[in-house]
Design a protein around this motif. Structure first.
Motif, mmCIF file in Angstrom:
data_model
loop_
_atom_site.group_PDB
_atom_site.id
_atom_site.type_symbol
_atom_site.label_atom_id
_atom_site.label_comp_id
_atom_site.label_asym_id
_atom_site.label_seq_id
_atom_site.Cartn_x
_atom_site.Cartn_y
_atom_site.Cartn_z
ATOM 1 N N GLY A 77 68.656 72.469 51.106
ATOM 2 C CA GLY A 77 69.677 71.743 51.853
ATOM 3 C C GLY A 77 69.532 71.891 53.359
ATOM 4 N N ALA A 78 68.351 72.277 53.825
ATOM 5 C CA ALA A 78 68.129 72.410 55.269
ATOM 6 C C ALA A 78 68.262 71.047 55.932
ATOM 7 C CB ALA A 78 66.740 72.993 55.533
ATOM 8 N N ASP A 79 68.839 71.043 57.127
ATOM 9 C CA ASP A 79 68.987 69.771 57.827
ATOM 10 C C ASP A 79 68.103 69.678 59.075
ATOM 11 O OD1 ASP A 79 70.325 71.501 59.503
ATOM 12 O OD2 ASP A 79 72.245 70.510 59.361
ATOM 13 N N ALA A 80 67.321 70.728 59.320
ATOM 14 C CA ALA A 80 66.421 70.709 60.472
ATOM 15 C C ALA A 80 65.201 71.588 60.195
ATOM 16 C CB ALA A 80 67.142 71.219 61.715
ATOM 17 N N ILE A 81 64.100 71.235 60.858
ATOM 18 C CA ILE A 81 62.861 71.993 60.724
ATOM 19 C C ILE A 81 62.348 72.323 62.120
ATOM 20 C CG2 ILE A 81 60.407 71.835 60.094
ATOM 21 C CD1 ILE A 81 61.245 70.196 57.670
ATOM 22 N N HIS A 82 62.015 73.586 62.320
ATOM 23 C CA HIS A 82 61.299 74.011 63.528
ATOM 24 C C HIS A 82 59.875 74.289 63.072
ATOM 25 C CE1 HIS A 82 59.675 76.546 66.639
ATOM 26 N NE2 HIS A 82 60.679 76.197 67.422
ATOM 27 N N PRO A 83 58.902 73.519 63.551
ATOM 28 C CA PRO A 83 57.542 73.664 63.044
ATOM 29 C C PRO A 83 56.805 74.913 63.522
ATOM 30 C CG PRO A 83 57.602 71.998 64.744
ATOM 31 C CD PRO A 83 59.021 72.419 64.503
ATOM 32 N N GLY A 84 57.443 75.742 64.309
ATOM 33 C CA GLY A 84 56.801 76.979 64.744
ATOM 34 C C GLY A 84 55.710 76.720 65.765
ATOM 35 N N MET A 101 71.558 87.237 58.821
ATOM 36 C CA MET A 101 72.877 86.938 59.322
ATOM 37 C C MET A 101 72.860 85.552 59.962
ATOM 38 S SD MET A 101 74.820 88.499 62.572
ATOM 39 C CE MET A 101 75.847 89.813 62.045
ATOM 40 N N PRO A 102 73.780 84.681 59.608
ATOM 41 C CA PRO A 102 73.810 83.343 60.202
ATOM 42 C C PRO A 102 74.059 83.418 61.710
ATOM 43 C CG PRO A 102 75.217 83.435 58.269
ATOM 44 C CD PRO A 102 74.775 84.829 58.567
ATOM 45 N N ARG A 103 73.385 82.571 62.456
ATOM 46 C CA ARG A 103 73.568 82.498 63.890
ATOM 47 C C ARG A 103 74.172 81.154 64.240
ATOM 48 N NH1 ARG A 103 70.349 85.839 62.361
ATOM 49 N NH2 ARG A 103 68.583 84.703 61.643
ATOM 50 N N ALA A 104 75.246 81.195 65.026
ATOM 51 C CA ALA A 104 75.901 79.968 65.493
ATOM 52 C C ALA A 104 76.213 79.020 64.341
ATOM 53 C CB ALA A 104 75.040 79.275 66.547
ATOM 54 N N GLY A 105 76.619 79.578 63.216
ATOM 55 C CA GLY A 105 76.993 78.749 62.075
ATOM 56 C C GLY A 105 75.828 78.221 61.272
ATOM 57 N N HIS A 106 74.630 78.656 61.573
ATOM 58 C CA HIS A 106 73.441 78.181 60.864
ATOM 59 C C HIS A 106 72.790 79.333 60.109
ATOM 60 C CE1 HIS A 106 73.577 74.409 63.027
ATOM 61 N NE2 HIS A 106 73.762 75.095 64.135
ATOM 62 N N GLN A 107 72.113 78.986 59.043
ATOM 63 C CA GLN A 107 71.316 79.972 58.329
ATOM 64 C C GLN A 107 69.853 79.672 58.574
ATOM 65 O OE1 GLN A 107 72.564 79.996 54.207
ATOM 66 N NE2 GLN A 107 73.742 81.838 54.671
ATOM 67 N N ASP A 108 69.066 80.723 58.641
ATOM 68 C CA ASP A 108 67.626 80.578 58.849
ATOM 69 C C ASP A 108 66.910 80.547 57.511
ATOM 70 O OD1 ASP A 108 67.845 80.730 61.639
ATOM 71 O OD2 ASP A 108 67.836 82.911 61.578
ATOM 72 N N LEU A 109 66.039 79.563 57.360
ATOM 73 C CA LEU A 109 65.181 79.446 56.182
ATOM 74 C C LEU A 109 63.750 79.682 56.630
ATOM 75 C CD1 LEU A 109 64.353 78.528 53.287
ATOM 76 C CD2 LEU A 109 64.339 76.197 54.207
ATOM 77 N N ALA A 110 63.072 80.601 56.007
ATOM 78 C CA ALA A 110 61.660 80.846 56.309
ATOM 79 C C ALA A 110 60.815 80.330 55.162
ATOM 80 C CB ALA A 110 61.403 82.340 56.491
ATOM 81 N N ALA A 143 64.833 86.327 57.671
ATOM 82 C CA ALA A 143 65.476 85.047 57.373
ATOM 83 C C ALA A 143 66.627 85.231 56.393
ATOM 84 C CB ALA A 143 64.450 84.073 56.795
ATOM 85 N N ASP A 144 67.577 84.318 56.451
ATOM 86 C CA ASP A 144 68.694 84.332 55.506
ATOM 87 C C ASP A 144 68.246 83.895 54.121
ATOM 88 O OD1 ASP A 144 70.738 84.993 57.482
ATOM 89 O OD2 ASP A 144 70.364 82.977 58.264
#
Length: 88
Positions: free
Chosen positions: A54-61, A1-10, A25-26
Motif C-alpha cells: 500500500g505504499a504511495d511513494a517510491i524513493h529510488p535511492g 518508527m513512523p516519521r511525520a505520519g509515514h512508514q518506511d518500506l525497505a 525500516a518499518d
C-alpha cells in the motif's frame, strides 16, 4: 518508527536481508535474488512491493534506478509518487 505520519518500506535482495536499511525500516519486502538485474533493477518487483504494502511513494535511492525515467513512468501509471526523475 513512523516519521511525520509515514512508514518506511525497505526493499532488498536476498543478499541484503540483514542490511541496515532493512533493519531500520518499518516494513520490508524481499524483491528477489542477490543478482541486481533480478532484484534492484526489476521495476515490476519494486512496483509489486509498493502495491502489496500500500505504499504511495517510491524513493529510488542512489544508483540503480535513481535516474530511471522508465521507473517514473511506471510509477505515474500506477498512481505512485516517485522522488526520482520525471517521466520522459
Amino acid at each position: 518508527m513512523p516519521r511525520a505520519g509515514h512508514q518506511d518500506l525497505a526493499v532488498y535482495s536476498e543478499a541484503d536481508e540483514h542490511s541496515l536499511h532493512v533493519r531500520f525500516a518499518d516494513e520490508d519486502v524481499c524483491i528477489g535474488p542477490a543478482r541486481s538485474a533480478e532484484s534492484y533493477l526489476s521495476v515490476p518487483a519494486i512496483i509489486s512491493a509498493a502495491e502489496i504494502t500500500g505504499a504511495d511513494a517510491i524513493h529510488p535511492g542512489y544508483g540503480f534506478l535513481s535516474e530511471s525515467a522508465y521507473l517514473a513512468e511506471v510509477c505515474e501509471a500506477c498512481h505512485i509518487r516517485s522522488s526520482g526523475p520525471r517521466p520522459t
